[in-house]
Scaffold this active site. Structure first.
Site, PDB file in Angstrom:
ATOM      1  CG  ASP A  56     -20.284  17.159 -25.203  1.00 35.32           C
ATOM      2  OD1 ASP A  56     -21.181  16.377 -25.561  1.00 35.32           O
ATOM      3  OD2 ASP A  56     -19.847  17.235 -24.046  1.00 35.32           O
ATOM      4  CE  LYS A  57     -21.087  24.830 -32.128  1.00 31.67           C
ATOM      5  NZ  LYS A  57     -22.086  25.896 -32.168  1.00 31.67           N
TER       6      LYS A  57
END
Ligand code: URA
Length: 238
Positions: free
Chosen positions: A106-107
């Site tokens: 995920d970012k």
């Protein structure tokens, strides 16, 4: 490996662009089996032909494998029109190598990413049925318990009804810090597993992927090439 155009082959080392390769060849600086290469289209096989540039051996390596400590705030992607990607963190010579990701984070997640142009290895690592082991370190807003460890070991059910394979939950300190080891890669899996306990992930970092472990001192944004031993261990082509 089948023969390839010399310009494509030399450019794929990441050391020169195709345009630079054309100049090198024109200037007679590329020797193919002892004689100056005649044209960029000339075919060569780096495994059987001798290729020298300015007298130095090409040091041919079929594939490139990069360990990166992904920083939070950067996309696990190779290109994006608006946002910074992990590929943007690499120098140009590595960016030219057509690297792709062997799984995403995920970012806001940090930690181990493996980038390679070895398509067969990437495919093997990402194939769900291969159950590649991944370990994460997480900080949570609420503590987990021994009971949660037992539930994770059984295989918990996520909010959407999907059942996770048995996972290892290890409690650190008061249980607000944990290691979680999973053998699959469902979307947001760790965050969703933790949320079934009524807790939320505040910080997430991937520490390992199969036999590959993130270097202890490696800071977010840093990267290095894998050693031949590591490449062999993960089943690549050293
Ligand atoms: N699980 C998550 O929730 N996020 C990640 O980035 C990786 C695993």
């Amino acid at each position: 490996m089948p023969s390839q155009r010399l310009d494509k082959l030399l450019a794929s080392t990441g050391r020169w662009s195709r345009r630079e390769v054309k100049h090198l060849i024109k200037e007679g600086r590329v020797l193919l089996n002892g004689t100056p290469a005649g044209a960029p289209e000339e075919k060569a096989d780096p495994n059987t032909d001798s290729i020298l540039v300015d007298g130095a051996d090409l040091g041919w390596q079929a594939f490139t494998y990069v360990m990166m400590c992904k920083p939070a705030g950067v996309l696990s992607a190779t290109e994006d029109r608006r946002q910074k990607t992990v590929l943007d963190l690499l120098p140009e010579e590595l960016q030219r190598k057509n690297l792709f990701l062997t799984g995403r984070l995920d970012k806001d997640t940090e930690g181990l990413l493996l980038l390679t142009n070895d398509g067969a290895l990437a495919h093997r690592l990402m194939l769900p049925r291969n159950h590649v082991e991944k370990t994460y370190y997480a900080k949570l807003d609420l503590p987990l318990t021994e009971e949660d460890c037992a539930d994770f070991a059984q295989g918990i059910t996520l909010a959407d009804g999907s059942v996770c394979r048995p996972a290892k939950l290890e409690l650190l300190n008061d249980g607000t810090e944990v290691f979680i080891t999973i053998h699959e890669g469902k979307f947001h899996q760790i965050k969703r597993m933790v949320s079934t306990r009524g807790a939320a992930v505040r910080y997430l970092k991937r520490l390992s992927l199969g036999p590959l472990h993130l270097d202890e001192g490696m800071q977010p944004g840093e990267y290095r090439l894998l050693t031949p031993e590591e490449v062999a261990e993960i089943g690549g082509n050293p």
